[in-house]
Design a protein around this motif. Structure first.
Motif, PDB file in Angstrom:
ATOM      1  N   LEU A  46       0.833  -1.249   0.091  1.00 20.23           N
ATOM      2  CA  LEU A  46      -0.229   0.166  -0.198  1.00 20.23           C
ATOM      3  C   LEU A  46       0.711   1.461   0.015  1.00 20.23           C
ATOM      4  N   TYR A  47       2.042   1.420   0.614  1.00 19.67           N
ATOM      5  CA  TYR A  47       2.372   2.554   0.775  1.00 19.67           C
ATOM      6  C   TYR A  47       4.075   2.784   0.470  1.00 19.67           C
ATOM      7  N   PHE A  48       4.886   1.372   0.395  1.00 17.53           N
ATOM      8  CA  PHE A  48       6.593   1.790   0.458  1.00 17.53           C
ATOM      9  C   PHE A  48       6.802   1.977  -1.097  1.00 17.53           C
ATOM     10  N   ASP A  49       6.069   1.644  -1.976  1.00 16.51           N
ATOM     11  CA  ASP A  49       6.583   2.269  -3.381  1.00 16.51           C
ATOM     12  C   ASP A  49       6.742   3.608  -3.340  1.00 16.51           C
ATOM     13  N   ASP A  50       5.829   4.595  -3.022  1.00 18.67           N
ATOM     14  CA  ASP A  50       5.976   5.766  -2.786  1.00 18.67           C
ATOM     15  C   ASP A  50       6.808   6.270  -1.774  1.00 18.67           C
ATOM     16  N   ALA A  51       7.058   5.744  -0.611  1.00 15.85           N
ATOM     17  CA  ALA A  51       7.869   6.309   0.485  1.00 15.85           C
ATOM     18  C   ALA A  51       9.408   6.068   0.324  1.00 15.85           C
ATOM     19  N   PHE A  52       9.471   4.608  -0.543  1.00 14.61           N
ATOM     20  CA  PHE A  52      10.929   4.317  -0.378  1.00 14.61           C
ATOM     21  C   PHE A  52      11.587   4.276  -1.838  1.00 14.61           C
ATOM     22  N   PHE A  53      10.647   4.378  -2.850  1.00 16.61           N
ATOM     23  CA  PHE A  53      10.941   4.242  -4.186  1.00 16.61           C
ATOM     24  C   PHE A  53      10.342   4.940  -5.300  1.00 16.61           C
ATOM     25  N   PRO A  54      10.044   6.444  -4.708  1.00 16.11           N
ATOM     26  CA  PRO A  54       9.420   7.310  -5.761  1.00 16.11           C
ATOM     27  C   PRO A  54       9.931   7.538  -7.052  1.00 16.11           C
ATOM     28  N   GLU A  55      11.060   7.454  -7.251  1.00 19.68           N
ATOM     29  CA  GLU A  55      11.782   7.771  -8.366  1.00 19.68           C
ATOM     30  C   GLU A  55      11.586   6.695  -9.659  1.00 19.68           C
ATOM     31  N   PHE A  56      11.128   5.641  -9.156  1.00 19.79           N
ATOM     32  CA  PHE A  56      10.501   4.676 -10.283  1.00 19.79           C
ATOM     33  C   PHE A  56       9.260   4.855 -10.901  1.00 19.79           C
ATOM     34  N   ASP A  57       9.021   4.266 -12.066  1.00 19.29           N
ATOM     35  CA  ASP A  57       7.974   3.955 -12.770  1.00 19.29           C
ATOM     36  C   ASP A  57       7.102   3.226 -11.730  1.00 19.29           C
ATOM     37  N   PRO A  58       5.593   3.620 -11.814  1.00 15.14           N
ATOM     38  CA  PRO A  58       4.764   2.801 -10.915  1.00 15.14           C
ATOM     39  C   PRO A  58       4.794   1.331 -10.718  1.00 15.14           C
ATOM     40  N   VAL A  59       4.816   0.608 -11.984  1.00 12.90           N
ATOM     41  CA  VAL A  59       5.069  -0.917 -11.950  1.00 12.90           C
ATOM     42  C   VAL A  59       6.250  -1.119 -11.239  1.00 12.90           C
ATOM     43  N   VAL A  60       7.482  -0.500 -11.642  1.00 15.44           N
ATOM     44  CA  VAL A  60       8.789  -0.849 -11.148  1.00 15.44           C
ATOM     45  C   VAL A  60       9.023  -0.602  -9.777  1.00 15.44           C
ATOM     46  N   ALA A 262      -3.318 -12.563   0.322  1.00 24.99           N
ATOM     47  CA  ALA A 262      -3.043 -11.432   1.066  1.00 24.99           C
ATOM     48  C   ALA A 262      -2.331 -10.283   0.805  1.00 24.99           C
ATOM     49  N   THR A 263      -1.330 -10.296  -0.020  1.00 28.63           N
ATOM     50  CA  THR A 263      -0.366  -9.515  -0.457  1.00 28.63           C
ATOM     51  C   THR A 263      -0.555  -9.335  -1.887  1.00 28.63           C
ATOM     52  N   TYR A 264      -0.373  -9.830  -2.829  1.00 30.85           N
ATOM     53  CA  TYR A 264      -0.690  -9.853  -4.247  1.00 30.85           C
ATOM     54  C   TYR A 264      -2.168  -9.070  -4.584  1.00 30.85           C
ATOM     55  N   LEU A 265      -2.984  -9.929  -4.169  1.00 29.42           N
ATOM     56  CA  LEU A 265      -4.174  -9.583  -4.441  1.00 29.42           C
ATOM     57  C   LEU A 265      -4.668  -8.255  -4.044  1.00 29.42           C
ATOM     58  N   LEU A 266      -4.302  -8.052  -2.657  1.00 35.84           N
ATOM     59  CA  LEU A 266      -4.553  -6.769  -2.228  1.00 35.84           C
ATOM     60  C   LEU A 266      -4.182  -5.629  -2.908  1.00 35.84           C
ATOM     61  N   ASN A 267      -2.790  -5.856  -3.357  1.00 35.57           N
ATOM     62  CA  ASN A 267      -2.505  -4.942  -4.355  1.00 35.57           C
ATOM     63  C   ASN A 267      -3.146  -4.595  -5.728  1.00 35.57           C
TER      64      ASN A 267
END
Length: 453
Positions: A46-60, A262-267
């Protein structure tokens, strides 16, 4: 001690005096450990792609977030080997206390980590390092918790007692997701920081109850008879490597099924419709609470019909549910999401976890039991940790049927594990225990599966 020894007969019939307290304390610890470990999975989705990897393409960015999730799983076999070795060499109890303490400190550190916006690339580096420590602690935890409950239990009810610590898994998952639901309305980073910091309360409770436990009676008996081995890790690899491979096959279906749900389907659901996040989390919490009861029921059921039958049914259900799961999720209906998580986690995953504790323990001798069960269990978990990552790639290439087909395949792997693994609790074993309890077993006779031999 022999089969006609009064102490053995008493323990076979009634277990140790502290059996209930031990099972509940083990469950409290696994609850805390799973809260801490699973909180990361929810935050990654839910959160870490924005908090720790914001420079990447959303899928990456999503892939990178799930990759750091997988790093913790890579460390779990190391933790399992270390915790199993120490548990078989020096006792189950000290390993349980140490694993809980290490996990707690690591989790609270995640709650205070600086983000990428604050310190740049150092943020994901620190995140990965702490995730590795979490993996070590979580890997060391499981074997000791389940073996303590199993070895304190009456021999005819070991399926039930070994399932109680397993029920701590979904309870910890439910609490973690309740924490994320409660913090979702908070502004900024507090939405994901607060659940990690809140684990401090659970850790204190878990440590208090575990420090009061007595050591496993089977470990003490094995030690008194001079049957401890100097290197349980190497001994079990040499002597029981086939059983370790069987546990890996059995465990992969359960662990992958959970993380694909619980993890992938949630995403997957929240990527399609961000407004569905609350419905998905609510469904996950409800399913986890259902899983607590189903896990204990499955353990109870294995004491009556055997371990293999219950596990076989769980694997068949996984195969049947793979495609309907995504067809329901794609509707976006809150009721459909409740059903998806309820069946996937509350029934299928719970039936498998409720069976594992006793079945895995009974495949090994007491002097290498924690090592053997932990190694197989955690190696499978390390493979399953990358299931969400692989699901992202499959959906990118084939759409949702790629993830659904992946779910079906892991169910087939589980079936192969069931067919390759012997039943450890059937009519013959029950008759042996009944003879020991009645005092009619030969003094030199063999012991049932899972007892000190």
């Amino acid at each position: 001690m022999t089969a006609d020894d009064p102490g053995i007969r008493q323990r076979a019939a009634h277990g140790s005096p502290g059996k209930v307290k031990t099972a509940m304390a083990s469950a409290a610890g696994t609850c805390v450990e799973n809260y801490d470990f699973i909180a990361y999975g929810t935050a990654a989705a839910l959160y870490f792609d924005d908090a720790f990897f914001p420079e990447f393409d959303p899928v990456v960015g999503t892939l990178a977030s799930f990759a750091t999730l997988g790093v913790g799983f890579l460390m779990r076999p190391v933790g399992g080997a270390l915790g199993g070795h120490l548990g078989d060499r020096f006792g189950r109890r000290p390993v349980l206390v140490a694993a809980l303490l290490v996990m707690g400190v690591a989790t609270m550190l995640i709650g205070v980590l600086p983000t990428y916006a604050q310190v740049g690339v150092l943020a994901p580096v620190l995140l990965v390092l702490i995730r590795m420590i979490q993996g070590l602690a979580f890997g060391a935890e499981w074997g000791g918790a389940v073996m303590m409950a199993f070895e304190h239990a009456p021999w005819r009810r070991r399926g039930l007692f070994a399932a109680i610590p397993q029920a701590g898994n979904p309870l910890g998952i439910a609490l973690a997701n309740v924490a994320f639901l409660a913090s979702a309305a908070l502004e900024g980073d507090w939405a994901w920081r607060l659940p990690f910091l809140a684990s401090a309360v659970l850790i204190v409770v878990g440590l208090i109850v575990r420090l009061k436990l007595s050591e496993s009676p089977e470990f003490e008996e094995t030690k008194a008879r001079g049957q401890l081995v100097k290197n349980p890790f190497l001994t079990v690899l040499r002597r029981d490597w086939r059983n370790i491979l069987r546990i890996i096959a059995l465990r992969v279906v359960e662990s992958c099924a959970y993380y694909l749900t619980a993890t992938y389907l949630l995403n997957y659901v929240t990527e399609r419709d961000p407004a569905a996040r609350a419905d998905a989390l609510t469904g996950l919490v409800a399913a986890s609470l259902l899983a607590v009861a189903v896990t204990v029921f499955a353990g109870w059921l294995t004491d009556r019909v055997g371990r293999r039958r219950v596990y076989l049914v769980g694997c068949l259900m996984a195969i049947a549910f793979g495609f309907p799961m995504y067809l329901l999720a794609n509707t976006g209906s809150p009721l459909a999401l409740m059903l998806v998580f309820g069946v996937g986690i509350g029934v299928i995953h719970a039936a498998l976890t409720g069976t594992q504790g006793a079945w895995f323990a009974e495949l090994f001798r007491a002097n290498t039991r924690t090592s053997g069960a932990s190694i197989g269990y955690q190696v499978a978990a390390s493979l399953a940790g990358f299931a969400p990552f692989l699901a992202v790639l499959l959906v990118g290439a084939f759409g949702w049927p790629g993830a659904a087909g992946f779910y079906v395949v892991i169910g087939i792997v589980g079936i192969s594990g069931v067919l390759a693994t012997r039943e450890t609790w059937g009519p013959a074993q029950r008759a042996e225990v009944d003879a020991i309890v009645a005092g009619t077993a030969p003094a030199t006779g063999t012991r049932p599966a899972g007892t000190t031999a």
